[in-house]
Design a protein around this motif. Sequence first.
Motif, mmCIF file in Angstrom:
data_model
loop_
_atom_site.group_PDB
_atom_site.id
_atom_site.type_symbol
_atom_site.label_atom_id
_atom_site.label_comp_id
_atom_site.label_asym_id
_atom_site.label_seq_id
_atom_site.Cartn_x
_atom_site.Cartn_y
_atom_site.Cartn_z
ATOM 1 N N SER A 228 45.880 44.925 36.182
ATOM 2 C CA SER A 228 45.293 44.724 35.125
ATOM 3 C C SER A 228 43.778 44.280 35.122
ATOM 4 N N THR B 209 38.087 44.060 37.984
ATOM 5 C CA THR B 209 37.761 42.904 37.147
ATOM 6 C C THR B 209 36.567 42.180 37.130
ATOM 7 N N ASP C 209 46.462 42.676 22.181
ATOM 8 C CA ASP C 209 46.595 43.241 23.645
ATOM 9 C C ASP C 209 46.024 44.730 23.861
ATOM 10 N N VAL D 80 46.072 45.485 29.801
ATOM 11 C CA VAL D 80 46.765 46.238 30.869
ATOM 12 C C VAL D 80 46.601 47.693 31.219
ATOM 13 N N VAL E 108 56.448 42.212 30.113
ATOM 14 C CA VAL E 108 55.900 41.157 29.483
ATOM 15 C C VAL E 108 55.948 41.432 27.878
ATOM 16 N N PHE F 243 41.105 41.072 33.966
ATOM 17 C CA PHE F 243 40.978 39.610 32.992
ATOM 18 C C PHE F 243 40.272 39.908 31.814
ATOM 19 N N ALA F 244 40.313 39.064 30.771
ATOM 20 C CA ALA F 244 39.650 39.407 29.367
ATOM 21 C C ALA F 244 38.332 39.079 29.482
ATOM 22 N N ASP G 193 45.416 38.451 24.852
ATOM 23 C CA ASP G 193 46.076 37.978 25.679
ATOM 24 C C ASP G 193 46.173 38.476 27.065
ATOM 25 N N LYS G 194 46.193 39.812 27.013
ATOM 26 C CA LYS G 194 46.096 40.640 28.251
ATOM 27 C C LYS G 194 45.442 42.098 28.234
#
Length: 302
Positions: free
Chosen positions: A134, A210, A273, A109, A267, A136-137, A106-107
């Motif tokens: 962050s 990212t 995660d 971090v 969050v 992105f996946a 989902d995230k």
Amino acid sequence: MLFPVRRRLLTALLQAQHWPFQPSRDMRLVQFQAPHLTGPHLGLESGNGGGVINLNAFDPTLPKTMVEFLEQGESTLSVARRALAAQLPVLPRTEVTFLAPVTRPDKVVCVGMNYVDHCKEQNVPVPKEPIIFSKFASSIVGPYDEVILPPESQEVDWEVELAVVIGKKGKHIKATDAMAYVAGFTVAHDVSARDWQMRRNGRQWLLGKTFDTFCPLGPALVTKDSVADPHNLKICCRVNGEVVQSSNTSQMVFKTEELIAWVSQFVTLYPGDIILTGTPPGVGVFRKPPVFLKICVCQTKD
């Protein structure tokens, strides 16, 4: 005999990362593929650098992705423990392709300037609160996949990190309870385009962090009960065989429990995660002169 010269992306970047700790017990969960199998499977790495036990062959009812495995909690972990205790066939390492131990979280971090010695390297104060950004996946790739050097950046840098993998959903988690929400740990690479991080896009870090392939992970998720002390682990990175980063997770400013408590204020954390806990000194941008990753030229046979 003459060998043609071809250009390829630098792969030693990740392959040279050494697993940053020695687990006290050998529960090393992996995601992998093999030519005789359809799609990704879950497995157990039989020791650091060993072959793979196919968990889905041991119990076909198990999910085939790590996120689903973690979502089911203790029931699936108990199956993995039984498989580890059994004398099961081991697929040779040469016959499998290791994926990132977690894909499509989902995230992701990330924590900036979280090593005391890394702050000294930059001549900046130690942060009083965690610095959070962050990835992105879509930046996640496997541990031996190539890191693509994008044409948009001329300043791609390395950052080896200890990564925490969340095992169950939580919000407003207390630091004293935080380890109950941890599934385990893995090694991560926070590949960074310094020009985009430090000068472009209003100096916001996200784009520089990212690009596709900028988050290699793995190979294994080592369960938390296999790690005696996550804050007393050797962590290092090699590039082209040379040690460029070498430190200890004892240098972390904010430990795992503090980071989970801090992030979960803002969050909800979900199984799978990933929290990248920061990098030690030795990155390329702060060398004199700065050093960045480049496409290498090598000679190979046809």
